[in-house]
Design a protein around this motif. Structure first.
Motif, short mmCIF file in Angstrom:
data_model
loop_
_atom_site.label_atom_id
_atom_site.label_comp_id
_atom_site.label_asym_id
_atom_site.label_seq_id
_atom_site.Cartn_x
_atom_site.Cartn_y
_atom_site.Cartn_z
N GLN A 69 -55.05 15.99 36.31
CA GLN A 69 -55.27 17.17 36.62
C GLN A 69 -54.75 17.88 38.09
OE1 GLN A 69 -59.33 17.49 36.27
NE2 GLN A 69 -59.53 17.23 33.71
N LEU A 70 -53.61 17.39 38.13
CA LEU A 70 -52.76 17.95 39.34
C LEU A 70 -52.33 19.24 39.15
CD1 LEU A 70 -50.83 14.82 40.29
CD2 LEU A 70 -52.96 15.27 40.93
N THR A 71 -52.26 20.21 40.24
CA THR A 71 -51.91 21.57 40.22
C THR A 71 -50.91 21.71 41.12
OG1 THR A 71 -53.68 22.17 41.74
CG2 THR A 71 -54.07 22.20 39.28
N GLY A 72 -50.06 23.02 41.02
CA GLY A 72 -48.97 23.39 41.91
C GLY A 72 -47.94 22.42 41.62
N ASP A 73 -46.99 22.72 42.66
CA ASP A 73 -45.71 22.24 42.63
C ASP A 73 -45.87 20.63 43.08
OD1 ASP A 73 -44.40 24.11 41.63
OD2 ASP A 73 -44.00 24.98 43.55
N ILE A 74 -45.27 19.70 42.50
CA ILE A 74 -45.51 18.08 42.85
C ILE A 74 -44.15 17.47 42.88
CG2 ILE A 74 -46.36 16.06 42.09
CD1 ILE A 74 -48.72 17.94 40.65
N GLU A 75 -43.90 16.71 43.64
CA GLU A 75 -42.42 16.19 43.68
C GLU A 75 -42.79 14.57 43.91
OE1 GLU A 75 -38.64 16.15 46.60
OE2 GLU A 75 -39.76 17.99 46.22
N VAL A 76 -41.87 13.55 43.24
CA VAL A 76 -42.22 12.18 43.07
C VAL A 76 -40.69 11.71 43.13
CG1 VAL A 76 -42.64 10.11 42.06
CG2 VAL A 76 -44.27 12.31 41.69
N SER A 77 -40.25 10.78 43.92
CA SER A 77 -39.12 10.02 43.87
C SER A 77 -39.37 8.61 43.20
CB SER A 77 -38.80 9.70 45.49
OG SER A 77 -37.60 8.89 45.35
N VAL A 78 -38.08 8.59 42.15
CA VAL A 78 -38.16 7.28 41.75
C VAL A 78 -37.06 6.63 41.59
CG1 VAL A 78 -38.43 6.18 39.23
CG2 VAL A 78 -39.91 7.76 39.82
N SER A 79 -37.10 5.19 42.08
CA SER A 79 -35.62 4.40 42.14
C SER A 79 -35.77 3.45 41.53
CB SER A 79 -35.54 4.32 43.67
OG SER A 79 -35.26 5.32 44.41
N VAL A 80 -34.56 3.10 40.58
CA VAL A 80 -34.59 1.75 39.94
C VAL A 80 -33.66 0.91 40.63
CG1 VAL A 80 -34.11 0.38 37.80
CG2 VAL A 80 -35.17 2.80 37.73
N VAL A 81 -34.24 -0.29 41.07
CA VAL A 81 -33.39 -1.35 41.87
C VAL A 81 -33.08 -2.70 41.31
CG1 VAL A 81 -34.01 -0.19 44.00
CG2 VAL A 81 -35.24 -1.96 43.35
N ASP A 82 -32.54 -3.39 41.92
CA ASP A 82 -32.29 -4.78 41.47
C ASP A 82 -33.21 -5.86 42.24
OD1 ASP A 82 -31.15 -5.48 44.22
OD2 ASP A 82 -28.96 -5.49 43.34
N GLU A 83 -33.27 -7.00 41.69
CA GLU A 83 -34.39 -8.00 42.29
C GLU A 83 -34.19 -8.19 43.66
OE1 GLU A 83 -36.43 -10.94 39.47
OE2 GLU A 83 -34.78 -11.77 40.35
N GLN A 84 -32.98 -8.36 44.17
CA GLN A 84 -32.87 -8.42 45.65
C GLN A 84 -33.29 -7.27 46.40
OE1 GLN A 84 -28.59 -9.50 46.42
NE2 GLN A 84 -28.84 -9.09 48.69
N ARG A 85 -32.86 -6.09 45.97
CA ARG A 85 -33.37 -4.88 46.74
C ARG A 85 -34.81 -4.85 46.77
NH1 ARG A 85 -33.66 -2.44 50.75
NH2 ARG A 85 -33.90 -0.37 50.91
N ILE A 86 -35.51 -5.15 45.44
CA ILE A 86 -37.08 -4.97 45.65
C ILE A 86 -37.90 -6.08 46.36
CG2 ILE A 86 -37.74 -6.27 43.63
CD1 ILE A 86 -39.60 -3.53 43.13
N GLN A 87 -37.08 -7.22 46.60
CA GLN A 87 -37.53 -8.48 47.37
C GLN A 87 -37.43 -8.02 48.80
OE1 GLN A 87 -36.33 -12.14 46.39
NE2 GLN A 87 -37.02 -12.99 48.43
N GLU A 88 -36.34 -7.40 49.27
CA GLU A 88 -36.06 -6.99 50.49
C GLU A 88 -37.16 -5.80 50.93
OE1 GLU A 88 -31.97 -5.35 50.36
OE2 GLU A 88 -31.06 -7.16 50.43
N ILE A 89 -37.53 -4.90 50.28
CA ILE A 89 -38.62 -3.89 50.35
C ILE A 89 -39.88 -4.59 50.50
CG2 ILE A 89 -39.74 -1.72 49.47
CD1 ILE A 89 -36.73 -1.25 48.16
N ASN A 90 -40.16 -5.54 49.57
CA ASN A 90 -41.37 -6.16 49.63
C ASN A 90 -41.65 -6.92 50.95
OD1 ASN A 90 -43.85 -6.46 48.25
ND2 ASN A 90 -43.17 -8.46 47.14
N LYS A 91 -40.66 -7.41 51.32
CA LYS A 91 -40.61 -8.32 52.69
C LYS A 91 -40.83 -7.30 53.72
CE LYS A 91 -38.27 -11.74 55.33
NZ LYS A 91 -37.12 -12.49 55.74
N GLU A 92 -40.04 -6.38 53.83
CA GLU A 92 -40.18 -5.36 54.89
C GLU A 92 -41.35 -4.65 55.16
OE1 GLU A 92 -37.27 -1.43 56.95
OE2 GLU A 92 -36.74 -2.82 55.16
#
Length: 157
Positions: free
Chosen positions: A34-57
């Protein structure tokens, strides 16, 4: 309600139809929450190495994971509350999904790539909306909500 999805596929592994699935599942989640108004979401699909870097950082966990969310509306106790203007979108945050995990987990759970992609997208979206699974009760609530949204969308196991 208007939902804008800023999509970035660093792996070039997501088809146009799968990108539309991501956008539709986010829209369905927003509707059912039940969200209202204008909504913005960012979605990125990455490889395993990149998500590990993000998870670590950002989470101090030096291992890959399937999905990470960064909610922009989360507020620490000592931070001032951000007030949104009606003429600007509510930017919920970022969802980062590991493409190799989608494939692996779909096979592990015996369902389609699209079902797993939808599951991880809803999971990330619910985190942006404040759901969590740190306690058993919270986990039960969040996973039940995920299944309700996926069923309403038609992505059942």
């Amino acid at each position: 309600m208007n939902v804008i999805v800023d999509f970035n596929d660093e792996t070039n592994s997501i088809t146009e139809e799968q990108q539309k699935l991501i956008e539709s599942v986010i829209l369905k989640t927003a509707e059912l929450e039940q969200l209202t108004g204008d909504i913005e979401v960012s979605v990125s699909v990455v490889d395993e190495q990149r998500i590990q870097e993000i998870n670590k950082e950002y989470r101090d966990k030096d291992q890959p994971t399937d999905v990470i969310s960064f909610a922009l509306n989360e507020q620490e106790e000592d931070e001032p509350e951000f007030v949104y203007s009606e003429d600007m979108p509510n930017i919920l945050g970022d969802i980062i999904i590991s493409s190799p995990h989608i494939t692996r987990q779909a096979m592990e759970y015996g369902h389609s790539f699209e079902r797993e992609l939808g599951f991880l997208t809803v999971h990330g979206m619910l985190h942006l909306l404040g759901y969590d699974h740190m306690t058993e009760a919270d986990e039960k609530e969040m996973f039940s909500r995920q299944e309700d949204i996926l069923a309403a969308y038609g992505l059942t196991r």
